[in-house]
Design a protein around this motif. Structure first.
Motif, short mmCIF file in Angstrom:
data_model
loop_
_atom_site.label_atom_id
_atom_site.label_comp_id
_atom_site.label_asym_id
_atom_site.label_seq_id
_atom_site.Cartn_x
_atom_site.Cartn_y
_atom_site.Cartn_z
N VAL A 189 0.83 -1.21 0.00
CA VAL A 189 0.00 0.00 0.00
C VAL A 189 0.86 1.26 0.00
CG1 VAL A 189 -1.87 -1.20 1.19
CG2 VAL A 189 -0.26 0.17 2.51
N MET A 190 2.13 1.14 0.40
CA MET A 190 3.03 2.28 0.36
C MET A 190 3.85 2.33 -0.93
SD MET A 190 4.44 2.69 4.29
CE MET A 190 4.98 0.99 4.47
N GLY A 191 3.63 1.34 -1.81
CA GLY A 191 4.34 1.31 -3.07
C GLY A 191 5.74 0.74 -2.97
N LEU A 192 6.06 0.09 -1.83
CA LEU A 192 7.38 -0.49 -1.64
C LEU A 192 7.46 -1.93 -2.13
CD1 LEU A 192 8.07 0.83 1.98
CD2 LEU A 192 8.77 1.84 -0.20
N LEU A 193 6.29 -2.55 -2.33
CA LEU A 193 6.20 -3.92 -2.83
C LEU A 193 5.07 -3.97 -3.86
CD1 LEU A 193 6.52 -5.95 0.51
CD2 LEU A 193 8.25 -5.77 -1.29
N PRO A 194 5.10 -4.97 -4.75
CA PRO A 194 4.00 -5.09 -5.73
C PRO A 194 2.67 -5.36 -5.05
CG PRO A 194 5.91 -6.44 -6.37
CD PRO A 194 6.16 -5.97 -4.96
N VAL A 195 1.59 -4.92 -5.69
CA VAL A 195 0.24 -5.17 -5.18
C VAL A 195 -0.12 -6.61 -5.48
CG1 VAL A 195 -2.19 -4.56 -5.36
CG2 VAL A 195 -0.44 -2.78 -5.45
N VAL A 196 -0.32 -7.43 -4.44
CA VAL A 196 -0.61 -8.85 -4.63
C VAL A 196 -1.89 -9.27 -3.91
CG1 VAL A 196 1.76 -9.57 -5.08
CG2 VAL A 196 0.96 -9.40 -2.71
N GLY A 197 -2.66 -8.32 -3.41
CA GLY A 197 -3.96 -8.66 -2.85
C GLY A 197 -3.91 -9.42 -1.54
N VAL A 198 -3.05 -8.98 -0.62
CA VAL A 198 -2.93 -9.63 0.69
C VAL A 198 -3.50 -8.69 1.76
CG1 VAL A 198 -1.29 -10.41 2.44
CG2 VAL A 198 -0.94 -11.02 0.06
N PRO A 199 -4.45 -9.14 2.57
CA PRO A 199 -5.03 -8.28 3.62
C PRO A 199 -4.10 -8.11 4.80
CG PRO A 199 -5.99 -10.47 3.78
CD PRO A 199 -5.11 -10.47 2.55
N VAL B 189 -6.74 -6.41 10.82
CA VAL B 189 -7.12 -5.03 10.50
C VAL B 189 -8.06 -4.97 9.30
CG1 VAL B 189 -6.26 -2.74 9.85
CG2 VAL B 189 -4.97 -4.13 11.50
N SER B 190 -7.67 -5.55 8.17
CA SER B 190 -8.49 -5.50 6.97
C SER B 190 -9.83 -6.19 7.19
CB SER B 190 -7.76 -6.15 5.80
OG SER B 190 -6.61 -5.43 5.44
N TYR B 191 -10.85 -5.75 6.44
CA TYR B 191 -12.17 -6.36 6.55
C TYR B 191 -12.14 -7.78 6.01
CZ TYR B 191 -17.06 -7.43 5.69
OH TYR B 191 -18.28 -8.05 5.67
N GLY B 192 -12.81 -8.69 6.71
CA GLY B 192 -12.92 -10.07 6.24
C GLY B 192 -13.14 -11.03 7.38
#
Length: 355
Positions: free
Chosen positions: A316-326, A330-333
């Motif tokens: 989310v900070m752009g330091l790693l690729p977006v891979v869809g990990v909550p 914290v994240s909803y689920g």
């Protein structure tokens, strides 16, 4: 073995603190999306804490005695997902049970960690090549089935859990070197195995501006949100990227972006410090106890939660690729929340029953 140990208050406080942050941040993130999400999350938190109490009240050895049955159930459920799973956002990751959507890969993470602890605890040290390979199969099967959903991010969590487990079980330097060389050699092959959108995500990680209104949109908006929070943040329910609906998936994988925007650097650092303390506590539980199954199980849980938290906050900070990990706790689920609290319950059990 003794059952007279008190509950670890630190685990309760740290897990509860992260879940409380989840509820407060989600109330803001869901305000213009679906206000009911915060209440649903509160239900999952309550259920997760109840599961934690049950898991912590029973010796962790009871879990490990039936782990292969649970492993079979987890793998079977992952197969069901591929055949008859509910498709959301282009991926088949859920099984519909009445009104509930269950994500089997979340349970599979926990079961895999338990399976690795059970198997590796009975192997000699340093680990022979056969033990390394068989343990790799234990983690590789659910990882492969999860990858096929497709879910690249979650599949790497199984790999991270396996790496932590074999390292703690006594991986030799020679085997570590061989694994490192093999991993590097598989990188070109891995590129061809990835789906087109997964390759695009990796390219966007290097330069989000190549597709600013498509694949790069979410990470661009996330970085704007976090950056605009500065030190103190814009205030609860006052983040523009959040409240004006510029930030996609802000209730789930990108909830940390909402925290950064509305709570600022101080709020984001509070989350980082809570995770750091939680991982430190898990490591302390592992180091305090000599019983191999409990020690490996604690390290497996620490590897899983630690890796997942780092990947989420990094992406989310752009330091790693977006891979869809909550972000754990914290994240909803519902599936993720309950399973993570189950893992904390097992840590409580190790603390209470392991010598």
């Amino acid at each position: 073995m003794s059952g007279g140990e008190r509950w670890d208050r630190g685990l309760w406080l740290l897990g509860g603190g992260l879940s409380l942050i989840s509820l407060i941040a989600l109330r803001s993130a869901s305000a213009t999306l679906n206000p009911a999400l915060a209440m649903q999350q509160a239900v999952w938190v309550g259920l997760g804490m109840l599961v934690c109490v049950v898991a912590g009240s029973v010796s962790y050895l009871k879990w490990l005695e039936c782990v292969m049955i649970l492993y079979g159930v987890a793998v079977s459920s992952l197969l069901v997902v591929l055949v008859a799973g509910t498709v959301k956002l282009g991926a088949s990751r859920w099984i519909q049970v009445g009104a509930l959507s269950v994500q089997p890969s979340e349970l599979a993470k926990f079961v895999t960690v338990c399976s690795l602890a059970r198997y590796l605890s009975s192997q000699p040290t340093p680990l022979p090549a056969k033990s390394v390979m068989l343990s790799g199969v234990l983690a590789g099967l659910p990882a492969a089935l999860t990858f096929l959903q497709p879910d690249l991010g979650t599949s790497t969590i199984f790999v991270a859990s396996w790496c932590g487990a074999v390292w703690a079980a006594g991986l030799s330097r020679r085997h570590l070197a061989v694994m490192s060389v093999a991993a590097l050699g598989l990188v070109p092959l891995g590129w061809h195995v990835l789906r087109e959108y997964q390759r695009t995500r990796l390219l966007v990680f290097l330069n989000p501006q190549i597709d600013p209104l498509g694949a790069g949109y979410t990470i661009i908006q996330s970085k704007i949100a976090i950056g605009s929070g500065q030190l103190w943040g814009r205030g609860w329910m006052a983040g523009t990227q959040n409240q004006l609906n510029f930030l996609p998936e802000r209730h789930a994988d990108f909830l940390f972006s909402v925290i950064g925007e509305e709570w600022g650097w101080l709020g984001a650092m509070a989350v980082v410090l809570l995770f750091s303390a939680l991982l430190w506590r898990a490591g302390e539980i592992a180091l305090r106890h000599s019983e191999p199954q409990g020690r490996l199980l604690a390290i497996g849980v620490m590897s899983w939660i630690g890796y997942q938290a780092i990947v989420n906050m990094g992406m989310v900070m752009g330091l790693l690729p977006v891979v869809g990990v909550p972000l754990p706790l914290v994240s909803y689920g519902g599936s993720a929340m309950v399973t993570t609290w189950l893992a904390l319950g097992v840590l409580q059990s190790i603390h209470r029953f392991c010598t």
